[in-house]
Motif scaffolding. Structure first.
Motif, PDB file in Angstrom:
ATOM      1  N   UNK A  68       0.827  -1.217   0.000  1.00  9.73           N
ATOM      2  CA  UNK A  68       0.000   0.000   0.000  1.00  9.73           C
ATOM      3  C   UNK A  68       0.856   1.259   0.000  1.00  9.73           C
ATOM      4  N   UNK A 203       2.028   0.746 -10.372  1.00  2.00           N
ATOM      5  CA  UNK A 203       1.128   0.419  -9.246  1.00  2.00           C
ATOM      6  C   UNK A 203       0.410  -0.898  -9.504  1.00  2.00           C
ATOM      7  N   UNK A 204       0.059  -1.157 -10.766  1.00  4.13           N
ATOM      8  CA  UNK A 204      -0.601  -2.415 -11.138  1.00  4.13           C
ATOM      9  C   UNK A 204       0.312  -3.599 -10.820  1.00  4.13           C
ATOM     10  N   UNK A 207       0.580  -4.119  -6.972  1.00  3.41           N
ATOM     11  CA  UNK A 207      -0.617  -4.723  -6.386  1.00  3.41           C
ATOM     12  C   UNK A 207      -0.817  -6.155  -6.878  1.00  3.41           C
ATOM     13  N   UNK A 208      -0.483  -6.385  -8.154  1.00  3.86           N
ATOM     14  CA  UNK A 208      -0.664  -7.723  -8.723  1.00  3.86           C
ATOM     15  C   UNK A 208       0.235  -8.750  -8.052  1.00  3.86           C
ATOM     16  N   UNK A 209       1.407  -8.319  -7.592  1.00  5.35           N
ATOM     17  CA  UNK A 209       2.351  -9.287  -7.026  1.00  5.35           C
ATOM     18  C   UNK A 209       2.148  -9.479  -5.515  1.00  5.35           C
ATOM     19  N   UNK A 210       1.177  -8.782  -4.936  1.00  5.95           N
ATOM     20  CA  UNK A 210       0.918  -8.970  -3.498  1.00  5.95           C
ATOM     21  C   UNK A 210       0.182 -10.293  -3.267  1.00  5.95           C
ATOM     22  N   UNK A 211       0.679 -11.068  -2.308  1.00  8.61           N
ATOM     23  CA  UNK A 211       0.024 -12.334  -1.970  1.00  8.61           C
ATOM     24  C   UNK A 211      -0.419 -12.269  -0.510  1.00  8.61           C
TER      25      UNK A 211
ATOM     26  N   UNK B 179      -6.599  -5.575  -1.914  1.00  7.67           N
ATOM     27  CA  UNK B 179      -5.797  -5.811  -3.112  1.00  7.67           C
ATOM     28  C   UNK B 179      -6.657  -5.680  -4.368  1.00  7.67           C
ATOM     29  N   UNK B 182      -7.999  -1.980  -5.073  1.00  3.49           N
ATOM     30  CA  UNK B 182      -6.967  -1.059  -5.559  1.00  3.49           C
ATOM     31  C   UNK B 182      -6.392  -1.495  -6.896  1.00  3.49           C
ATOM     32  N   UNK B 183      -6.346  -2.817  -7.107  1.00  7.22           N
ATOM     33  CA  UNK B 183      -5.888  -3.291  -8.412  1.00  7.22           C
ATOM     34  C   UNK B 183      -6.884  -2.841  -9.486  1.00  7.22           C
ATOM     35  N   UNK B 186      -6.444   1.062  -9.973  1.00  3.99           N
ATOM     36  CA  UNK B 186      -5.303   1.510 -10.785  1.00  3.99           C
ATOM     37  C   UNK B 186      -5.423   1.000 -12.228  1.00  3.99           C
ATOM     38  N   UNK B 187      -6.053  -0.178 -12.416  1.00  2.00           N
ATOM     39  CA  UNK B 187      -6.224  -0.691 -13.780  1.00  2.00           C
ATOM     40  C   UNK B 187      -7.188   0.189 -14.572  1.00  2.00           C
ATOM     41  N   UNK B 190      -5.443   3.394 -15.319  1.00  2.00           N
ATOM     42  CA  UNK B 190      -4.395   3.196 -16.325  1.00  2.00           C
ATOM     43  C   UNK B 190      -4.997   3.082 -17.727  1.00  2.00           C
TER      44      UNK B 190
END
Lengths: 284, 284
Positions: A68, A203-204, A207-211, B179, B182-183, B186-187, B190
């Motif tokens: 975040x 930012x994408x 956020x996409x790589x957050x697990x 997650x 916010x994903x 931002x998508x 974008x």
């Protein structure tokens, strides 16, 4: 008289050009200023969102906190670009359009001056006509009046040429300014959007790589970890002492209860301290 | 009593988690809704700018007219993309965040229910303590009280496990929702900015290739064209007849005047009509 009428038509056409430009540029200026203001409002909301995200991040699990905060940094970058966009719109779009108002006023003043000259010419002409009808034989008076008409007419010619130059220059400037102002507008917008795409892409990825799994284990360990040893143990074990062997003590589904009865009180205290600390951390 | 305290600590930690989530999600929701509203306002201003540009184009010279209309079309496209952005933000960001409120209420209800069970357990425990002090020899009454404590304790254990599941599920959902929301945010942003870059690039090319010269010639032809034949001719030529040869008629700088004196009145009239038509066209 046809020449006077023709000049009158020209002046009206010139006036129409200038009045129309004044109206259109004024409206464009106020709309582009509104666009700039709304963009500034969007930046303000963005700034507040950045602050809020940082606050939320502060009370979240470690991985989400990092995620975040990175997103908040990216959002802050977008607001910085938006600020630059607002400043550039003001300097290169709104400013020139406002200055344009001054130019238009000057051109209108020129037209007004010409109208006065034109009106003077018309008056001399009317005076001459009257004299010709009243005293057609008074050559001296008629000759003087003719001279006056001649001078007024020459004045009008010269003023017309000046007006011609002024209106030509005005029109040239208007066409170039419309092109320049809108080219600046779309360029400023395009550059902002291009930067925003860049930042939002980052930012994408963040956020996409957050697990959430690691954070969830962390949360469970904090809330249930040490406290888990006692959570399902009936109070009675501690209060009433060990089970007395009565059948009523053996409750279906309470197997975990008895397995976990070995937890000691100091461990419970530690868990409680841990939870309290965590709670304070959230309120922080 | 340590077990009761420990459970109390857990419940407070859980409550803190939920209350903090409620607060943060509420604030994020209202800020993201504000962002969406401000975006919608920017779209409204954009729509008005499109209309104004089309109006301005209608009264401009041919090449600029075509240019401004193309730019207006591009600006309209940006507003269409902005509209899609607003709709998607509402559906995929604001909507889910609002729904989240319901989930939080359910979790808070679970916690409230657990607190009631916990309070009942504590009351049974206190009753047992009192009975033990009052009538330590009344085995039957004490045994009944012990059974009540046992049942209350088992209830509390079961409810704790349920609460554990609920709060774990809540926390998992919260992390994933933060997650996801916010994903999506931002998508959506974008994608909008990427489309805007595309469209503004096209508008840049359109405006960059506009050359005012042809339009300027067109303007000059219209205002000065036919009318130009009379513009610098002194009125006196028409009113007073041909120069009488007097030295006063020969005015310095009026050479063009005499050269152009051959223009006829019908041509002047035609030019005047043309100008009037043009003026009406501008007001149109």
């Amino acid at each position: 008289m046809n020449v006077v009428l023709s000049r009158d038509g020209q002046v009206r056409a010139m006036e129409a050009t200038v009045v129309s430009a004044e109206k259109h540029f004024g409206q464009l200026c106020s709309l582009l200023a509104a666009h700039t203001r709304k963009t500034a409002r969007l930046r303000d909301v963005g700034d507040r969102l950045v602050k809020q995200l940082i606050e939320v991040a502060g009370s979240e699990a470690p991985d989400l906190r990092v995620t975040l905060r990175e997103v908040a940094e990216d959002l802050a970058k977008v607001q910085d670009y938006r600020q630059a966009q607002v400043e550039r719109l003001e300097a290169k779009v709104i400013g020139p359009l406002k200055l344009y108002g001054t130019q238009i006023k000057q051109t209108r003043a020129e037209i007004k001056r010409f109208k006065q000259v034109q009106s003077h010419e018309l008056k001399q002409l009317e005076r001459l006509e009257k004299l010709r009808q009243k005293s057609p034989s008074d050559r001296q008076v008629i000759s003087q009046a003719e001279n006056s008409v001649q001078r007024a007419s020459v004045d009008a010619s010269r003023t017309t040429r000046q007006l011609e130059d002024t209106v030509n220059a005005f029109q040239r400037q208007k066409l170039k300014d419309l092109q320049r102002v809108f080219l600046d507008f779309v360029t400023i917008e395009m550059l902002f959007h291009a930067k925003a795409v860049e930042v939002y892409s980052s930012a994408c990825r963040t956020l996409g790589s957050y697990d959430p799994e690691q954070d969830l284990q962390d949360f469970q360990a904090k809330i249930w970890g040490a406290a888990g040893h006692v959570k399902a143990r009936p109070l009675t074990d501690a209060i009433l002492g060990p089970p007395s062997g009565q059948s009523t003590w053996s409750i279906p589904g309470s197997q975990a209860t008895q397995e976990e009865a070995s937890g000691d009180d100091s461990a419970d205290e530690a868990a409680l301290e841990d939870l309290r600390g965590q709670e304070q951390g959230r309120q922080h």
